[in-house]
Design a protein around this motif. Structure first.
Motif, PDB file in Angstrom:
ATOM      1  N   ALA A  37       0.686  -1.391  -0.122  1.00 58.26           N
ATOM      2  CA  ALA A  37       0.070   0.112   0.021  1.00 58.26           C
ATOM      3  C   ALA A  37       0.881   1.260  -0.115  1.00 58.26           C
ATOM      4  O   ALA A  37       0.568   2.284  -0.793  1.00 58.26           O
ATOM      5  CB  ALA A  37      -0.895  -0.033   1.166  1.00 58.26           C
ATOM      6  N   VAL A  38       1.753   1.452   0.919  1.00 49.84           N
ATOM      7  CA  VAL A  38       3.041   2.437   0.782  1.00 49.84           C
ATOM      8  C   VAL A  38       3.403   2.532  -0.540  1.00 49.84           C
ATOM      9  O   VAL A  38       3.432   3.791  -1.010  1.00 49.84           O
ATOM     10  CB  VAL A  38       4.177   2.155   1.891  1.00 49.84           C
ATOM     11  CG1 VAL A  38       4.786   3.285   1.629  1.00 49.84           C
ATOM     12  CG2 VAL A  38       3.428   2.042   3.285  1.00 49.84           C
ATOM     13  N   ILE A  39       3.817   1.634  -1.165  1.00 46.54           N
ATOM     14  CA  ILE A  39       4.361   1.678  -2.632  1.00 46.54           C
ATOM     15  C   ILE A  39       3.421   2.224  -3.489  1.00 46.54           C
ATOM     16  O   ILE A  39       3.775   3.248  -4.291  1.00 46.54           O
ATOM     17  CB  ILE A  39       5.162   0.389  -2.875  1.00 46.54           C
ATOM     18  CG1 ILE A  39       6.464  -0.049  -2.207  1.00 46.54           C
ATOM     19  CG2 ILE A  39       5.380   0.389  -4.465  1.00 46.54           C
ATOM     20  CD1 ILE A  39       6.726  -1.392  -2.539  1.00 46.54           C
ATOM     21  N   ILE A 269      -5.922  -0.890   7.576  1.00 44.07           N
ATOM     22  CA  ILE A 269      -4.449  -0.257   7.659  1.00 44.07           C
ATOM     23  C   ILE A 269      -3.903   0.013   6.315  1.00 44.07           C
ATOM     24  O   ILE A 269      -3.404   0.992   6.102  1.00 44.07           O
ATOM     25  CB  ILE A 269      -3.529  -1.178   8.463  1.00 44.07           C
ATOM     26  CG1 ILE A 269      -4.171  -1.254   9.740  1.00 44.07           C
ATOM     27  CG2 ILE A 269      -2.229  -0.616   8.377  1.00 44.07           C
ATOM     28  CD1 ILE A 269      -4.570   0.307  10.707  1.00 44.07           C
ATOM     29  N   PRO A 270      -3.977  -0.974   5.271  1.00 38.93           N
ATOM     30  CA  PRO A 270      -3.531  -0.890   4.008  1.00 38.93           C
ATOM     31  C   PRO A 270      -3.995   0.390   3.398  1.00 38.93           C
ATOM     32  O   PRO A 270      -3.549   1.237   2.487  1.00 38.93           O
ATOM     33  CB  PRO A 270      -3.857  -2.059   3.228  1.00 38.93           C
ATOM     34  CG  PRO A 270      -3.634  -3.164   4.308  1.00 38.93           C
ATOM     35  CD  PRO A 270      -4.299  -2.338   5.424  1.00 38.93           C
ATOM     36  N   LEU A 271      -5.420   0.305   3.211  1.00 34.40           N
ATOM     37  CA  LEU A 271      -6.259   1.666   2.903  1.00 34.40           C
ATOM     38  C   LEU A 271      -5.775   3.183   3.464  1.00 34.40           C
ATOM     39  O   LEU A 271      -5.740   4.150   2.954  1.00 34.40           O
ATOM     40  CB  LEU A 271      -7.692   1.449   3.054  1.00 34.40           C
ATOM     41  CG  LEU A 271      -8.846   2.547   2.264  1.00 34.40           C
ATOM     42  CD1 LEU A 271      -8.350   2.632   0.888  1.00 34.40           C
ATOM     43  CD2 LEU A 271     -10.292   2.328   2.610  1.00 34.40           C
ATOM     44  N   PHE A 272      -5.619   3.006   4.852  1.00 26.72           N
ATOM     45  CA  PHE A 272      -5.143   4.115   5.480  1.00 26.72           C
ATOM     46  C   PHE A 272      -3.837   4.386   5.039  1.00 26.72           C
ATOM     47  O   PHE A 272      -3.516   5.717   4.691  1.00 26.72           O
ATOM     48  CB  PHE A 272      -5.053   3.985   7.082  1.00 26.72           C
ATOM     49  CG  PHE A 272      -4.406   5.107   7.573  1.00 26.72           C
ATOM     50  CD1 PHE A 272      -4.975   5.969   8.124  1.00 26.72           C
ATOM     51  CD2 PHE A 272      -2.994   4.957   8.017  1.00 26.72           C
ATOM     52  CE1 PHE A 272      -4.217   7.227   8.810  1.00 26.72           C
ATOM     53  CE2 PHE A 272      -2.366   5.951   8.832  1.00 26.72           C
ATOM     54  CZ  PHE A 272      -3.062   7.214   9.250  1.00 26.72           C
ATOM     55  N   ALA A 273      -2.886   3.832   4.790  1.00 24.05           N
ATOM     56  CA  ALA A 273      -1.560   3.869   3.999  1.00 24.05           C
ATOM     57  C   ALA A 273      -1.560   4.390   2.713  1.00 24.05           C
ATOM     58  O   ALA A 273      -1.008   5.396   2.437  1.00 24.05           O
ATOM     59  CB  ALA A 273      -0.826   2.497   4.162  1.00 24.05           C
TER      60      ALA A 273
END
Length: 396
Positions: A37-39, A269-273
């Motif tokens: 998700a960050v990438i 959490i991935p969506l938040f990231a």
């Protein structure tokens, strides 16, 4: 967060031995999802900045899409955090005071020292109120790093990190509630208190099914959101009010924790990231970050402050007789785990969103990303060295 009852996948673990010879935990998997998700956020923000900004600025009723993620979905995340904290206090790693003393002291050092170091660098600047950013440890990323190292990490070291993370979460929750809330409305807080009384009443009359706590939970979120206290705190408060006790496998606490843990780990959490990690890495941003006391304070706080604070407070606690080292765990391993604990991402980003505005927010994100990468790399090296040292010292 905690590791005593995590959902596991033995089949996947067999095919990915670096993550566990027989199983991998949700935390390790979610760490990988978080990396992806960050990438994705960085690529999207740098390839099409306007599209990235517009996507999370869309109005969806009273809030934007981004606000629903940060205020709504993250309340569910903090609800699960609250459930895990309560379980650990009731029957887990923090139930025995003597056993909890070492990670509790270490976590205290891992919060105080980073905040102080940040203040040293950022005092007098526009971002001085961001001292809460380097206090947090991202347990998904940290456990992901330890999981990749496999047998080099002793089980005692993982349990220490997990218990430390619980106390760290408690500290982060208190900091957000007390220092990053504004324009507090007493009337809405009173309304929230009434909802809390209703939840306690349901618990006392023996209501156990989770569905009965859904509407009070939503009402509590609305009251806290309108009160000026950050809405995510509603999730923690509701978790603490739910019934729990030793062996309460069928209670709302256990059911909700097991049901929501995958949702928060792999979606929320991935969506938040994705929504918050995107920062345009232009020359101006990078040069500004390199000179910003906020960026420097965050990097020093997470990488140096976490290491010194956790190791130093743990050592002092043992020397003063306030805590004891578990069998199989020494200060060299604590030092290695302390470096890994400098990976502060999810909650650090969350606090940064509350503390900063542009362009300081962009500088803070650069600092969080840089510190997390540095702590992860240094932590891997420290764990490998500690494992080699242990192998040499072990009698043949």
């Amino acid at each position: 967060m905690t590791g005593s009852r995590h959902l596991r996948s033995r089949r996947v673990g067999r095919y990915f031995p670096p993550l566990g010879s027989e199983f991998i935990s949700i935390e390790t998997n979610s760490g990988l999802a978080l990396v992806a998700a960050v990438i994705a956020a960085l690529c999207w923000a740098n390839l099409d900045p306007s599209s990235y900004a517009d996507a999370f600025s869309v109005d969806l009723g009273p809030l934007t899409f981004g606000a629903w993620i940060n205020d709504g979905l993250m309340a569910i995340f903090f609800f699960v955090v609250g459930l895990e904290i309560k379980r650990e206090v009731v029957e887990g790693e923090l139930h025995d005071r003597r056993q909890a003393a070492l990670p509790a002291l270490a976590a205290l050092g891992g919060m105080v020292v980073p905040a102080l170091l940040f203040t040293v660098f950022a005092a007098g600047s526009v971002g001085a109120n961001g001292w809460g950013v380097p206090m947090a440890t991202d347990i998904a990323f940290a456990l992901g790093v330890l999981g990749l190292l496999g047998s080099r990490v002793r089980p005692e070291a993982k349990l220490f990190l997990l218990a430390l993370a619980i106390v760290d979460d408690i500290g982060a929750i208190l900091v957000i509630a007390i220092f990053y809330s504004s324009d507090v409305s007493v009337w809405w807080l009173l309304a929230a208190a009434v909802v809390c009384v209703a939840v306690v009443t349901l618990r006392r009359v023996g209501i156990a099914h989770p569905v009965w706590y859904l509407l009070p939970g939503i009402a509590l979120w609305v009251c806290v959101h309108e009160s000026g206290v950050h809405a995510t705190i509603a999730g923690v408060v509701l978790a603490f009010l739910l019934p729990a006790g030793p062996g309460s496998e069928d209670g709302p606490l256990e059911k909700l924790e097991h049901g929501l843990h995958p949702l928060t780990s792999f979606i929320i959490i991935p969506l938040f990231a994705l929504a918050n990690a995107g920062v345009v890495l232009s020359g101006d941003t990078l040069s500004g970050a390199a000179e910003s006391p906020v960026t420097i304070g965050i990097v020093v706080g997470l990488v140096v402050g976490k290491t010194i604070g956790i190791t130093g407070f743990a050592w002092a606690g043992v020397r003063l007789g306030l805590a004891r080292l578990p069998a199989g765990l020494d200060l060299a391993q604590i030092f290695a785990v302390a470096i890994v604990a400098g990976i502060g991402f999810t909650v650090s980003l969350f606090v940064a969103e509350l503390a900063f505005t542009a362009p300081t927010l962009a500088f803070a994100k650069v600092g969080i990303l840089a510190a997390s990468l540095l702590a992860g790399g240094l932590g891997i090296g420290a764990v490998v060295l500690a494992s080699r040292r242990r192998a040499v010292e072990q009698p043949r």
